[in-house]
Design a protein around this motif. Structure first.
Motif, PDB file in Angstrom:
ATOM      1  N   PRO A   1       0.837  -1.214   0.000  1.00 16.46           N
ATOM      2  CA  PRO A   1       0.000   0.000   0.000  1.00 16.46           C
ATOM      3  C   PRO A   1       0.867   1.258   0.000  1.00 16.46           C
ATOM      4  O   PRO A   1       1.838   1.371   0.762  1.00 16.46           O
ATOM      5  CB  PRO A   1      -0.810  -0.131   1.286  1.00 16.46           C
ATOM      6  N   LEU A   2       0.539   2.202  -0.877  1.00 10.41           N
ATOM      7  CA  LEU A   2       1.327   3.417  -1.037  1.00 10.41           C
ATOM      8  C   LEU A   2       1.050   4.378   0.106  1.00 10.41           C
ATOM      9  O   LEU A   2      -0.051   4.927   0.234  1.00 10.41           O
ATOM     10  CB  LEU A   2       0.993   4.071  -2.378  1.00 10.41           C
ATOM     11  N   ASP A   3       2.033   4.563   0.974  1.00  8.18           N
ATOM     12  CA  ASP A   3       1.919   5.455   2.128  1.00  8.18           C
ATOM     13  C   ASP A   3       3.297   6.053   2.390  1.00  8.18           C
ATOM     14  O   ASP A   3       3.871   5.923   3.458  1.00  8.18           O
ATOM     15  CB  ASP A   3       1.404   4.684   3.351  1.00  8.18           C
ATOM     16  N   MET A   4       3.848   6.696   1.350  1.00 13.51           N
ATOM     17  CA  MET A   4       5.213   7.205   1.386  1.00 13.51           C
ATOM     18  C   MET A   4       5.409   8.228   2.518  1.00 13.51           C
ATOM     19  O   MET A   4       4.567   9.088   2.713  1.00 13.51           O
ATOM     20  CB  MET A   4       5.521   7.850   0.030  1.00 13.51           C
ATOM     21  N   PRO A   5       6.500   8.151   3.295  1.00 13.64           N
ATOM     22  CA  PRO A   5       7.631   7.220   3.175  1.00 13.64           C
ATOM     23  C   PRO A   5       7.505   5.981   4.057  1.00 13.64           C
ATOM     24  O   PRO A   5       8.497   5.317   4.320  1.00 13.64           O
ATOM     25  CB  PRO A   5       8.803   8.084   3.625  1.00 13.64           C
ATOM     26  N   HIS A   6       6.305   5.708   4.534  1.00 16.85           N
ATOM     27  CA  HIS A   6       6.126   4.598   5.477  1.00 16.85           C
ATOM     28  C   HIS A   6       6.039   3.267   4.747  1.00 16.85           C
ATOM     29  O   HIS A   6       5.639   3.194   3.589  1.00 16.85           O
ATOM     30  CB  HIS A   6       4.873   4.838   6.321  1.00 16.85           C
ATOM     31  N   ILE A   7       6.400   2.211   5.451  1.00 16.80           N
ATOM     32  CA  ILE A   7       6.341   0.860   4.906  1.00 16.80           C
ATOM     33  C   ILE A   7       5.372   0.044   5.752  1.00 16.80           C
ATOM     34  O   ILE A   7       5.069   0.404   6.894  1.00 16.80           O
ATOM     35  CB  ILE A   7       7.738   0.211   4.885  1.00 16.80           C
TER      36      ILE A   7
ATOM     37  N   SER B   1      12.897   1.253  -0.412  1.00 16.43           N
ATOM     38  CA  SER B   1      12.209   0.439  -1.413  1.00 16.43           C
ATOM     39  C   SER B   1      11.355   1.281  -2.340  1.00 16.43           C
ATOM     40  O   SER B   1      11.054   0.864  -3.468  1.00 16.43           O
ATOM     41  CB  SER B   1      11.346  -0.628  -0.731  1.00 16.43           C
ATOM     42  N   TYR B   2      10.952   2.463  -1.881  1.00 18.43           N
ATOM     43  CA  TYR B   2      10.204   3.362  -2.761  1.00 18.43           C
ATOM     44  C   TYR B   2      11.056   3.810  -3.958  1.00 18.43           C
ATOM     45  O   TYR B   2      10.530   4.130  -5.019  1.00 18.43           O
ATOM     46  CB  TYR B   2       9.732   4.590  -1.991  1.00 18.43           C
ATOM     47  N   LEU B   3      12.388   3.837  -3.776  1.00 20.60           N
ATOM     48  CA  LEU B   3      13.290   4.254  -4.847  1.00 20.60           C
ATOM     49  C   LEU B   3      13.744   3.077  -5.698  1.00 20.60           C
ATOM     50  O   LEU B   3      14.415   3.276  -6.712  1.00 20.60           O
ATOM     51  CB  LEU B   3      14.519   4.956  -4.257  1.00 20.60           C
ATOM     52  N   GLU B   4      13.408   1.858  -5.304  1.00 31.56           N
ATOM     53  CA  GLU B   4      13.852   0.673  -6.025  1.00 31.56           C
ATOM     54  C   GLU B   4      12.660  -0.054  -6.643  1.00 31.56           C
ATOM     55  O   GLU B   4      12.605  -1.280  -6.677  1.00 31.56           O
ATOM     56  CB  GLU B   4      14.633  -0.247  -5.087  1.00 31.56           C
ATOM     57  N   ASP B   5      11.703   0.723  -7.132  1.00 30.91           N
ATOM     58  CA  ASP B   5      10.480   0.139  -7.676  1.00 30.91           C
ATOM     59  C   ASP B   5      10.658  -0.143  -9.162  1.00 30.91           C
ATOM     60  O   ASP B   5      10.142   0.572 -10.016  1.00 30.91           O
ATOM     61  CB  ASP B   5       9.306   1.091  -7.426  1.00 30.91           C
ATOM     62  N   GLN B   6      11.426  -1.188  -9.476  1.00 28.82           N
ATOM     63  CA  GLN B   6      11.712  -1.529 -10.863  1.00 28.82           C
ATOM     64  C   GLN B   6      10.756  -2.597 -11.382  1.00 28.82           C
ATOM     65  O   GLN B   6      10.091  -3.286 -10.605  1.00 28.82           O
ATOM     66  CB  GLN B   6      13.147  -2.053 -11.003  1.00 28.82           C
ATOM     67  N   ASP B   7      10.728  -2.749 -12.697  1.00 29.42           N
ATOM     68  CA  ASP B   7       9.908  -3.802 -13.300  1.00 29.42           C
ATOM     69  C   ASP B   7      10.720  -5.093 -13.344  1.00 29.42           C
ATOM     70  O   ASP B   7      11.353  -5.432 -14.340  1.00 29.42           O
ATOM     71  CB  ASP B   7       9.417  -3.386 -14.692  1.00 29.42           C
ATOM     72  N   TYR B   8      10.694  -5.791 -12.244  1.00 32.21           N
ATOM     73  CA  TYR B   8      11.382  -7.082 -12.149  1.00 32.21           C
ATOM     74  C   TYR B   8      10.783  -7.866 -10.989  1.00 32.21           C
ATOM     75  O   TYR B   8       9.919  -7.376 -10.264  1.00 32.21           O
ATOM     76  CB  TYR B   8      12.895  -6.906 -11.999  1.00 32.21           C
TER      77      TYR B   8
END
Length: 377
Positions: free
Chosen positions: A102-108, A188-195
């Motif tokens: 769930p998107l709640d930047m910057p929280h995980i 992890s918000y900055l490492e959201d790649q398509d893989y």
């Protein structure tokens, strides 16, 4: 045991880690340095293999005494715990454009799996009176390091090397290393790649013993005259201690073409009529830097890249790039052996590919040396 949850705090990326540096491994002899197989170095200790392992559905489930509890399972390092599908620890997840939580930047999310890896390491007598560093070449997404139950460091750069000085935590004989790996961190918000999203210690882990006077970092710059009949290497060394630097340069044929000693941290090496590097003729020189009892090799391809009038030039000649995107992706997830790297590159050579994009993240540093040796932009 109480410790700060750095993976939730965006004021912290690393704790107790060394500054990033050029990749290298020191050797005790010129012969070993020339072969450049790091497992053969007397200063290198590989920590890959089976580690004790305990999985938690959430970081919040950690017991206060989690470092002292017994283990019932093992995990291979390097690997990702999602690849052990029969264990039911977690599942591989593929996403392209959306976030995997769930998107709640910057929280995980609070439901954030983690795992504790643990193993005993016998530190050899040859490491006494040395500075001892542990290197993690790839851990997703972040990890906490404990040595003999003492917190030693934290890092959250998943596809780059994290190096931690553990000298002060070691004792003679057997030492216990514990690594707590957390699936998600604020980075992890900055490492959201398509893989595929995979977690764990997925690249090699090793210990380096370093001398008191040593090479800390280096930057090697290349320059050329107009017709490429003269190449100049400018070597900028970041040194610890005041020992001189002995240097030697071997040609692609293995002949030693320059040797000297420098008391300065920056010096130049001139090469007459150099063999220039490109994808068709990947000539590689080897530079040796010696500081006291450490010999450090560097592989160097002499080339100059420019863009003039919208033309991509290598050594003054126009080049067409025929490239591919490449992920670290095998049946073992992110884990790629050197043999698999070579297999990939030879396959691409046969397909007339000359350029590789290391999609989204740095590769194993040895992959770059292989690209240079085999001729890939």
């Amino acid at each position: 045991m109480e410790f700060k949850s750095y993976h939730k705090d965006h004021d912290f990326l690393h704790v107790g880690c060394e500054e990033p540096r050029a990749y290298f491994v020191p050797y005790e002899s010129k012969e070993k340095a020339l072969k450049n197989n790091r497992d053969d170095s007397a200063y290198f200790m590989n920590l890959c293999g089976d580690w004790n392992f305990r999985f938690y559905e959430s970081f919040e489930d950690l017991e206060d005494d989690f470092l002292s509890l017994p283990f019932k399972e093992k995990m291979l390092v390097p690997s990702s715990w999602q690849n052990c599908t029969e264990k039911g620890y977690d599942a591989p997840q593929y996403l392209n454009s959306n976030y995997p939580y769930p998107l709640d930047m910057p929280h995980i999310p609070d439901e954030n799996p983690c795992a504790l890896y643990s193993r005993d390491v016998i530190v050899p007598e040859s490491f006494e009176d040395k500075k001892v560093y542990i290197n993690f070449e790839g851990v997703d997404s972040c990890f906490y390091l404990f040595v003999n139950d003492q917190f030693a460091g934290y890092s959250q750069v998943s596809h780059c090397t994290s190096e931690i000085n553990v000298s002060e935590y070691l004792k003679a004989g057997k030492n216990k290393f514990d690594v707590l790996v957390v699936k998600w961190c604020d980075g992890s918000y900055l490492e959201d790649q398509d893989y595929f999203r995979l977690s764990g210690i997925f690249r090699e882990v090793y210990i380096l013993s370093r001398s008191k006077n040593r090479l800390k970092d280096v930057y090697i710059r290349k320059s050329f005259n107009e017709d490429y009949t003269l190449a100049t290497l400018t070597v900028e060394c970041d040194l610890i201690g005041n020992a001189p630097v002995l240097y030697g340069l071997a040609s692609p044929k293995g002949d030693v073409i320059a040797t000297s000693e420098s008391t300065e941290s920056t010096f130049n090496i001139e090469i007459q009529n150099p063999l220039m590097w490109n994808d068709e003729t990947p000539y590689v020189y080897t530079l040796f830097l010696t500081v006291e009892d450490e010999i450090v090799p560097f592989q160097i391809g002499l080339s100059e890249v420019k863009i003039e009038n919208k033309v991509f030039l290598v050594n003054g000649k126009g080049v067409k790039l025929r490239g591919i995107n490449r992920h670290d992706s095998t049946l073992n997830g992110y884990v790629v052996t050197t043999e698999q790297m070579v297999e990939d590159l030879l396959l691409l050579k046969r397909a007339n590919v000359n350029c590789i994009r290391t999609s989204h993240y740095p590769n194993d540093p040895r992959f770059l040396d292989l690209c240079e040796a085999l001729g890939f932009y």
